[in-house]
Design a protein around this motif. Structure first.
Motif, PDB file in Angstrom:
ATOM      1  N   UNK A  78      14.489  52.813 -20.806  1.00 39.11           N
ATOM      2  CA  UNK A  78      14.806  52.075 -19.579  1.00 39.11           C
ATOM      3  C   UNK A  78      13.544  51.537 -18.910  1.00 39.11           C
ATOM      4  N   UNK A  79      12.462  52.292 -18.956  1.00 38.38           N
ATOM      5  CA  UNK A  79      11.203  51.785 -18.388  1.00 38.38           C
ATOM      6  C   UNK A  79      10.729  50.551 -19.150  1.00 38.38           C
ATOM      7  N   UNK A  80      10.864  50.572 -20.463  1.00 38.72           N
ATOM      8  CA  UNK A  80      10.468  49.404 -21.260  1.00 38.72           C
ATOM      9  C   UNK A  80      11.353  48.204 -20.950  1.00 38.72           C
ATOM     10  N   UNK A  81      12.658  48.452 -20.783  1.00 38.85           N
ATOM     11  CA  UNK A  81      13.548  47.340 -20.458  1.00 38.85           C
ATOM     12  C   UNK A  81      13.245  46.804 -19.065  1.00 38.85           C
ATOM     13  N   UNK A  82      12.916  47.684 -18.131  1.00 35.56           N
ATOM     14  CA  UNK A  82      12.561  47.227 -16.787  1.00 35.56           C
ATOM     15  C   UNK A  82      11.302  46.371 -16.827  1.00 35.56           C
TER      16      UNK A  82
END
Length: 592
Positions: free
Chosen positions: A534-538
């Motif tokens: 999720x951090x990478x997608x954010x």
């Protein structure tokens, strides 16, 4: 409502997060660009929604049948859909062009199978298992076996199965009794029974290639004496066509909780002719090629079912009028749509966060299998293989557990209407429940992750994974927009590093430590993987913050929900793991 492919989200993962076209160009396949991949995805979505999704509920109601001994009929419409599937080349999507396939990577094929599984899991399981046999024979077969069988699987003309489980031998394959006796012509006579064989008998294909684990006469005891055999339903003739009927018969089909449209069979081998696949007594290693492929694939199918249930729940929540939301009236109606209620939002956002996070994680894992196979640098291939081995049990268990939980939430959004058949969610729940049992139960996956992967090398592989997540957090942490994601990600990586060290030490003197910690440890590491994902997608979304495409704002909002509302569950998991094994093992059996 009819299932619809989550096309934009899959495109986001493949093209923007994982940068699959660039990976394929690096691996010598520049022709498989984003436009080509999008054409495949769009066609898969059309086939899913127009052809197999309409068969899902009727197939569940009708089920498979045995009109005469040993003969299995799939539900009405399944054969016609399968013929269209093969006519359009879907069976060979990820097969080598050398054998008539199209050569797409696993990451694209798995995205497609998520869609097929979401539309109709029972139907999709037939070609899904067949492709897994293709993967096995491709890895372990002789040149003659590859030339004979792989084109038949790639065309969809023949199907394949995986025959491991016996009535007395499930997870403990060393107990199996199926025997293989060498014959003068180099073949083997196979005798025994296998149960729970997905697609073990059906009316979709002209032949079925069973891959069977059996024990050769005088083989070493236990799993070290297991060999792998190709045992076709019809023995190929001199021209490679299906010839004489082999000694392989379906004894019965299981009457089970879900996936009624998939024939789960007892298969009896009575002096059946088989041929060794790979080296003698190395069958378990050979079969694990297929099982590990299937573990990621069934994880993807679970995500597809979770998506299908979410689509129904979201549509219902927008339409269902019940009560008033807080604040001013949102309409002139006598009640407001339930999507305005905070608790309904909680249920929907939990599903959304878990679906999109698990999808990205599972597709990244599939991409690792492509890099392991295709990357020109041997060092990169070896490094990727270790990471893939670590993530495979995680993806299988985490995705299937989340899918059951998510489908239950979808049912809860419907209230009583979710419990009745006509809305379709109860079927999704019955269907998806099998995935936690497929290819080694989720308890086995947890023990594989902690026992065979983490403790076996004293946390070295896990340390490398934690280093990757920590390095990402350190790199993006100084940016203000990413701080709310980077800081908790770094803290969790540090917590798991410490906890892993404690488990390595504890397991040295407590024989039950690994078993007691395995399931919560897998979920804890799953949260780390989802948080990193999720951090990478954010980060991708923040780079496109000025875009009018709503997916970027959606990704940021959903990442924020995940970090604030779901990631805190890790504190309880850490406490459960540190509690140790005493509360589990001290009570006498009579007290259970």
């Amino acid at each position: 409502m009819t299932y619809q492919i989550p096309l934009r989200d899959i495109q986001f993962v493949l093209h923007e997060l994982l940068q699959v076209p660039a990976m394929l160009e690096d691996c010598g396949q520049p022709e498989l660009d984003a436009g080509t991949i999008d054409q495949v995805l769009a066609a898969a979505g059309q086939f899913a929604s127009e052809v197999i999704a309409p068969l899902n509920a009727p197939g569940d109601a009708h089920g498979c049948s045995m009109p005469s001994p040993g003969v299995v009929q799939t539900p009405p419409g399944f054969k016609k859909a399968y013929d269209e599937f093969t006519k359009n080349g879907w069976a060979g999507l990820a097969c080598s062009p050398e054998f008539g396939g199209q050569g797409f990577p696993s990451v694209v094929a798995n995205a497609v199978y998520e869609v097929f599984g979401g539309a109709n899991m029972a139907w999709a399981s037939y070609p899904g298992m067949s492709h897994a046999t293709y993967v096995n024979v491709s890895a372990n077969g002789s040149e003659e076996q590859k030339a004979l069988y792989l084109p038949k699987i790639a065309s969809g003309e023949w199907a394949g199965t995986m025959c491991l489980t016996e009535p007395n031998a499930g997870t403990d394959l060393g107990l199996m009794r199926t025997r293989a006796v060498a014959q003068p012509d180099g073949s083997y006579s196979i005798t025994g029974s296998k149960i729970f064989i997905s697609g073990g008998e059906q009316d979709l294909t002209g032949n079925i290639m069973h891959l069977v684990l059996a024990r050769i006469t005088d083989a070493p005891p236990g799993v070290k004496g297991i060999s792998l055999f190709i045992v076709p339903k019809f023995i190929p003739d001199a021209n490679g066509a299906a010839g004489a009927r082999n000694g392989v018969v379906c004894g019965s089909i299981e009457h089970k909780l879900g996936i009624h449209g998939n024939s789960t069979c007892t298969i009896n081998f009575d002096g059946a002719t088989g041929w060794l696949l790979g080296a003698p007594n190395k069958g378990l290693a050979g079969m694990f090629v297929q099982m590990n492929h299937m573990r990621v694939l069934v994880g993807m199918i679970a995500i597809g079912l979770m998506e299908a249930a979410y689509q129904k729940a979201l549509a219902y929540a927008k339409d269902r009028l019940q009560g008033r939301t807080s604040g001013a009236r949102s309409s002139s109606e006598v009640a407001d749509p339930i999507i305005g209620h905070a608790d309904v939002r909680r249920m929907l956002l939990t599903q959304k966060a878990n679906i999109e996070g698990a999808r990205a994680l599972a597709l990244w894992t599939a991409q690792l299998s492509d890099l392991q196979r295709l990357h020109p640098d041997p060092a990169r291939r070896n490094e990727t293989a270790e990471l893939l081995g670590l993530l495979t049990p995680l993806v299988k268990a985490l995705s299937s557990d989340l899918a059951v939980e998510g489908t239950l939430l979808a049912m809860q959004v419907f209230g009583g209407h979710g419990y009745i058949r006509e809305n379709g969610v109860e079927q999704h729940l019955r269907d998806v429940r099998i995935v936690g049992l497929y290819e080694g139960t989720n308890g086995v996956q947890a023990m594989d992750l902690l026992g065979r992967k983490v403790l076996a090398d004293r946390g070295r592989q896990m340390g490398a994974f934690l280093d990757m997540a920590g390095a990402f957090a350190e790199t993006c942490g100084p940016r203000e927009a990413m701080r709310e994601f980077a800081e908790p990600l770094a803290a969790l990586a540090a917590d798991i590093r410490q906890l892993t060290s404690e488990l390595v030490a504890t397991s040295a003197h407590d024989p039950h430590a690994a078993g007691a910690a395995a399931a919560p440890y897998l979920r804890l590491v799953g949260h780390l993987a989802l948080a990193w994902t999720w951090a990478r997608m954010a980060e991708v979304a923040f780079r496109n913050a000025g875009s009018t495409d709503p997916i970027y704002a959606s990704k940021i909002a959903t990442a924020r929900f995940y970090f604030q509302r779901l990631l805190p569950q890790t504190a309880a998991l850490c406490g459960e793991i540190r509690a140790g094994s005493s509360a589990l093992m001290e009570p006498a059996v009579e007290l259970l």
